[in-house]
Design an enzyme around this catalytic site. Structure first.
Site, PDB file in Angstrom:
ATOM      1  N   GLU A  46       0.830  -1.204   0.000  1.00 37.71           N
ATOM      2  CA  GLU A  46       0.000   0.000   0.000  1.00 37.71           C
ATOM      3  C   GLU A  46       0.869   1.261   0.000  1.00 37.71           C
ATOM      4  O   GLU A  46       1.887   1.330   0.689  1.00 37.71           O
ATOM      5  CB  GLU A  46      -0.878  -0.020   1.259  1.00 37.71           C
ATOM      6  CG  GLU A  46      -1.747   1.197   1.470  1.00 37.71           C
ATOM      7  CD  GLU A  46      -2.572   1.109   2.748  1.00 37.71           C
ATOM      8  OE1 GLU A  46      -3.541   1.874   2.879  1.00 37.71           O
ATOM      9  OE2 GLU A  46      -2.260   0.260   3.612  1.00 37.71           O
ATOM     10  N   LYS A 114      -9.340   2.613  -2.371  1.00 34.60           N
ATOM     11  CA  LYS A 114      -9.568   1.926  -1.099  1.00 34.60           C
ATOM     12  C   LYS A 114     -10.928   2.308  -0.529  1.00 34.60           C
ATOM     13  O   LYS A 114     -11.293   3.490  -0.493  1.00 34.60           O
ATOM     14  CB  LYS A 114      -8.455   2.287  -0.115  1.00 34.60           C
ATOM     15  CG  LYS A 114      -8.498   1.535   1.207  1.00 34.60           C
ATOM     16  CD  LYS A 114      -7.273   1.898   2.054  1.00 34.60           C
ATOM     17  CE  LYS A 114      -7.215   1.123   3.353  1.00 34.60           C
ATOM     18  NZ  LYS A 114      -6.009   1.465   4.143  1.00 34.60           N
ATOM     19  N   CYS A 150      -5.328  -3.165   1.938  1.00 36.50           N
ATOM     20  CA  CYS A 150      -5.182  -3.285   3.388  1.00 36.50           C
ATOM     21  C   CYS A 150      -6.506  -3.517   4.121  1.00 36.50           C
ATOM     22  O   CYS A 150      -7.059  -4.615   4.076  1.00 36.50           O
ATOM     23  CB  CYS A 150      -4.442  -2.067   3.946  1.00 36.50           C
ATOM     24  SG  CYS A 150      -3.569  -2.419   5.503  1.00 36.50           S
ATOM     25  N   SER A 176       0.738  -2.820   6.958  1.00 38.21           N
ATOM     26  CA  SER A 176       0.182  -3.284   8.226  1.00 38.21           C
ATOM     27  C   SER A 176       1.282  -3.313   9.289  1.00 38.21           C
ATOM     28  O   SER A 176       2.210  -4.113   9.198  1.00 38.21           O
ATOM     29  CB  SER A 176      -0.414  -4.691   8.053  1.00 38.21           C
ATOM     30  OG  SER A 176      -0.900  -5.190   9.278  1.00 38.21           O
ATOM     31  N   LYS A 182       0.164  -9.784  15.592  1.00 38.46           N
ATOM     32  CA  LYS A 182      -0.439  -9.296  14.354  1.00 38.46           C
ATOM     33  C   LYS A 182      -0.392 -10.313  13.226  1.00 38.46           C
ATOM     34  O   LYS A 182      -1.350 -10.443  12.454  1.00 38.46           O
ATOM     35  CB  LYS A 182       0.266  -8.003  13.931  1.00 38.46           C
ATOM     36  CG  LYS A 182      -0.466  -7.209  12.868  1.00 38.46           C
ATOM     37  CD  LYS A 182      -1.803  -6.688  13.375  1.00 38.46           C
ATOM     38  CE  LYS A 182      -2.449  -5.697  12.448  1.00 38.46           C
ATOM     39  NZ  LYS A 182      -1.768  -4.393  12.430  1.00 38.46           N
ATOM     40  N   GLY A 291      23.992   5.857  27.433  1.00 38.49           N
ATOM     41  CA  GLY A 291      24.566   5.692  28.751  1.00 38.49           C
ATOM     42  C   GLY A 291      24.431   4.243  29.186  1.00 38.49           C
ATOM     43  O   GLY A 291      23.321   3.713  29.254  1.00 38.49           O
ATOM     44  N   LEU A 292      25.557   3.612  29.465  1.00 38.16           N
ATOM     45  CA  LEU A 292      25.568   2.203  29.888  1.00 38.16           C
ATOM     46  C   LEU A 292      25.803   2.171  31.384  1.00 38.16           C
ATOM     47  O   LEU A 292      26.905   2.435  31.867  1.00 38.16           O
ATOM     48  CB  LEU A 292      26.659   1.441  29.133  1.00 38.16           C
ATOM     49  CG  LEU A 292      26.665  -0.076  29.293  1.00 38.16           C
ATOM     50  CD1 LEU A 292      25.377  -0.690  28.746  1.00 38.16           C
ATOM     51  CD2 LEU A 292      27.870  -0.692  28.596  1.00 38.16           C
ATOM     52  N   ILE A 296      19.817  -3.398  33.550  1.00 30.61           N
ATOM     53  CA  ILE A 296      19.237  -4.269  32.534  1.00 30.61           C
ATOM     54  C   ILE A 296      18.745  -3.497  31.313  1.00 30.61           C
ATOM     55  O   ILE A 296      18.888  -3.959  30.173  1.00 30.61           O
ATOM     56  CB  ILE A 296      18.092  -5.119  33.151  1.00 30.61           C
ATOM     57  CG1 ILE A 296      17.568  -6.150  32.153  1.00 30.61           C
ATOM     58  CG2 ILE A 296      16.968  -4.245  33.664  1.00 30.61           C
ATOM     59  CD1 ILE A 296      18.497  -7.284  31.891  1.00 30.61           C
ATOM     60  N   ASP A 297      18.161  -2.315  31.510  1.00 30.67           N
ATOM     61  CA  ASP A 297      17.589  -1.578  30.374  1.00 30.67           C
ATOM     62  C   ASP A 297      18.674  -1.115  29.404  1.00 30.67           C
ATOM     63  O   ASP A 297      18.549  -1.296  28.192  1.00 30.67           O
ATOM     64  CB  ASP A 297      16.777  -0.391  30.865  1.00 30.67           C
ATOM     65  CG  ASP A 297      15.598  -0.805  31.727  1.00 30.67           C
ATOM     66  OD1 ASP A 297      14.904  -1.764  31.340  1.00 30.67           O
ATOM     67  OD2 ASP A 297      15.385  -0.194  32.780  1.00 30.67           O
ATOM     68  N   SER A 298      19.713  -0.495  29.928  1.00 31.24           N
ATOM     69  CA  SER A 298      20.776  -0.035  29.035  1.00 31.24           C
ATOM     70  C   SER A 298      21.527  -1.218  28.438  1.00 31.24           C
ATOM     71  O   SER A 298      21.999  -1.140  27.291  1.00 31.24           O
ATOM     72  CB  SER A 298      21.729   0.905  29.767  1.00 31.24           C
ATOM     73  OG  SER A 298      22.378   0.262  30.843  1.00 31.24           O
ATOM     74  N   LYS A 513       5.085  14.012  30.790  1.00 32.49           N
ATOM     75  CA  LYS A 513       6.418  13.475  30.501  1.00 32.49           C
ATOM     76  C   LYS A 513       6.416  12.700  29.188  1.00 32.49           C
ATOM     77  O   LYS A 513       7.333  12.828  28.367  1.00 32.49           O
ATOM     78  CB  LYS A 513       6.884  12.545  31.633  1.00 32.49           C
ATOM     79  CG  LYS A 513       7.335  13.234  32.894  1.00 32.49           C
ATOM     80  CD  LYS A 513       7.981  12.209  33.823  1.00 32.49           C
ATOM     81  CE  LYS A 513       8.499  12.840  35.084  1.00 32.49           C
ATOM     82  NZ  LYS A 513       9.186  11.866  35.960  1.00 32.49           N
TER      83      LYS A 513
END
Length: 542
Positions: A46, A114, A150, A176, A182, A291-292, A296-298, A513
């Site tokens: 599409e 469409k 679609c 899509s 999905k 920033g490391l 766990i996230d970084s 935020k």
């Protein structure tokens, strides 16, 4: 006697607004399809000419002459293969349409508008387009093809129209976006359609990242009995051939390629990689930095960045303070070495002391609180942005969805960055993804995964000083944000009333935020931003 027709699913990665570039991608793919598969027809996703979603680019009147020129070039260049391509059109009355064109032998032989314009989740098509009402069926080499775009395939009416107009095969052009389930939803939906209309469907999907969206590809062809006969790969550009045979009273899809389909954490990890790669490359950044922290996230963000871009394009910075544990420094350095990225250590103690000294007269008589914690985070954010300005690399923010939900991150501090890969990834999933990545090769130190999570902004701090256990927190967020359950309904499921009310209050007051945060990759069915649009100023309560 049977007659065979080869349709190629042109699963490409268009760039929004790069009309000339997209024309080149289409022509190159069509030529390859002809050379490699002796294709009769190639079907693209599409809105391929412009890229999807183009958003308010569609309101620019200067866009449409460029689209006309692009269609003309396709007509000039593609003479020995049918090209089915998506594009926008504006008529003389100023109405805009989401279109598909059947191009052959230098002309547009047929076009389709469409009919079903989605206006939910990330989609705003009723803002831009006028819906169509007519089917489009065209015969080629003895087979009658119906065109749909679609959302049309998710409703029965356009499919029934195409069948009644004589379509023996449906060609469905798609953009899509990815979310957790999905691909299975698409297959289940198309199986319902073929059960209703008894016609095979060729489903061609876009691949690639576009801002906060990832398109996972995964194009497929499904027989009139509901069997997936051909499956394209996910998360990569691909040309995949579909063989059609005309029988006495039907058209059959022949068995073809069956590419790997990802599941579970692997599927989400691939989506995150693709989203990071395309955001960085399409926006022209030479690389990324982050920033490391030893957390766990970084650690997961670094792994995704390196897997997506290559170690030579990733830079990591440890910014220790008096509360930074030795094991955090050790683990960050170890992961940087394992992943072979450029790594720097910049202590923030001198900068913090300078701020503290300057602010002392204004803070006199006031005890330490979150202000001092946020100051640490903002110093780190300033350092990262300074490095970004100097070397051109984009900062990756490392906050996850759990933190984003309840505001457990510092505005202009750890929220700084141009892109936030984990923005829609709950904390519990962060851990699962880290374990998944280590199952491929161990790059995240094990104790980063096993130690209690901490922002390390005060002595002996852990996240659960301020938040419920992440298993509980993520489930409350899921029920409130994704399922729109009321606080009372959540409490009735067995959750502690005090925790439920606290979490929901934090979600509601943190909207300001989220509005200022970097874009991030949508992987769930209800991501913040386009998916969930709430006012900042509101006194609504339940």
């Amino acid at each position: 006697m049977t007659e065979a027709v080869t349709v190629v699913m042109g699963q490409i990665d268009p760039v929004v607004g790069d009309i000339d570039g997209n024309v080149h991608r289409i022509i190159k793919a069509a030529e390859q399809a002809k050379d490699q598969f002796h294709a009769d027809i190639i079907v693209f996703p599409e809105m391929t000419l412009l890229g999807y979603p183009p958003e308010d680019l569609l309101l620019r009147n200067g866009l449409y002459p460029q689209i006309e020129q692009a269609l003309g070039k396709l007509c000039d260049e593609l003479n020995d293969i049918v090209c089915v391509v998506g594009y926008p059109m504006m008529d003389d009355l100023g109405e805009r349409f989401n279109m598909a064109a059947w191009i052959h032998k230098g002309t547009i032989k047929a076009s389709y508008i469409k009919q079903n314009l989605p206006n939910y989740s990330v989609f705003d098509e009723q803002r831009y387009f006028t819906e169509g009402h007519q089917p489009c069926v065209i015969e080629y080499k003895g087979i009658r093809f119906g065109l749909l775009i679609c959302e049309d395939i998710w409703k029965i009416s356009p499919c029934t129209q195409a069948k009644e107009a004589g379509a023996e095969v449906i060609l469905n052009l798609n953009a899509s976006p990815f979310s957790e389930e999905k691909h299975q939803d698409r297959i289940a939906t198309l199986q319902r359609r073929v059960d209703e209309i008894k016609r095979p469907i060729i489903y061609v999907n876009q691949v690639g990242g576009q801002d906060d969206l990832v398109f996972d590809g995964g194009s497929f062809a499904i027989s009139s009995t509901g069997e997936v006969m051909v499956q394209s790969p996910q998360f990569e550009k691909a040309l995949t051939a579909v063989k059609l045979e005309k029988q006495v009273d039907s058209v059959e899809v022949m068995q073809g390629e069956q590419a790997q389909i990802f599941h579970g954490e692997a599927r989400i990890y691939e989506a995150l990689k693709l989203g990071v790669y395309d955001y960085v490359s399409k926006n022209g950044f030479p690389g990324v930095l982050l920033g490391l922290s030893g957390g766990i996230d970084s650690a997961l963000t670094l792994a995704i960045a390196v897997d997506a871009l290559g170690a030579d394009k990733v830079e990591a910075v440890m910014m220790p303070f008096r509360y930074t544990a030795d094991i955090s420094k050790e683990d960050a350095a170890k992961q940087a070495e394992t992943m072979q990225v450029s790594y720097h250590t910049v202590p923030i103690e001198p900068m913090y002391e300078a701020f503290e000294q300057s602010l002392a007269p204004l803070f006199a008589g006031k005890s330490e609180d979150l202000t001092e914690e946020n100051l640490q985070a903002r110093i780190r954010g300033t350092l990262l942005m300074a490095l970004s300005n100097k070397n051109g690399k984009m900062v990756l923010a490392t906050s996850n969805k759990s933190e984003v939900s309840v505001g457990y991150s510092t505005l202009y501090g750890d929220m700084v960055g141009g892109f936030s890969p984990l923005k829609d990834v709950p904390k519990t999933l962060v851990y699962r993804l880290a374990k998944y990545r280590n199952s491929l090769s161990p790059v995240i130190p094990e104790r980063v995964i096993t130690r209690p999570p901490s922002a390390e902004l005060r002595p002996d701090q852990v996240d659960q000083d301020s938040l419920p256990d992440y298993d509980v927190l993520d489930e409350i967020i899921r029920l409130f944000v994704k399922q729109d359950k009321t606080p009372q309904q959540i409490i009735e499921l067995g959750f502690d009333p005090e925790e439920v009310n606290k979490v929901i209050r934090l979600i509601n007051v943190s909207e300001y935020k989220r509005r200022q945060s970097a874009p991030g990759i949508k992987i769930t069915q209800r991501a913040y931003g386009r998916d969930r649009r709430y006012p900042i100023t509101s006194r609504y309560s339940e």
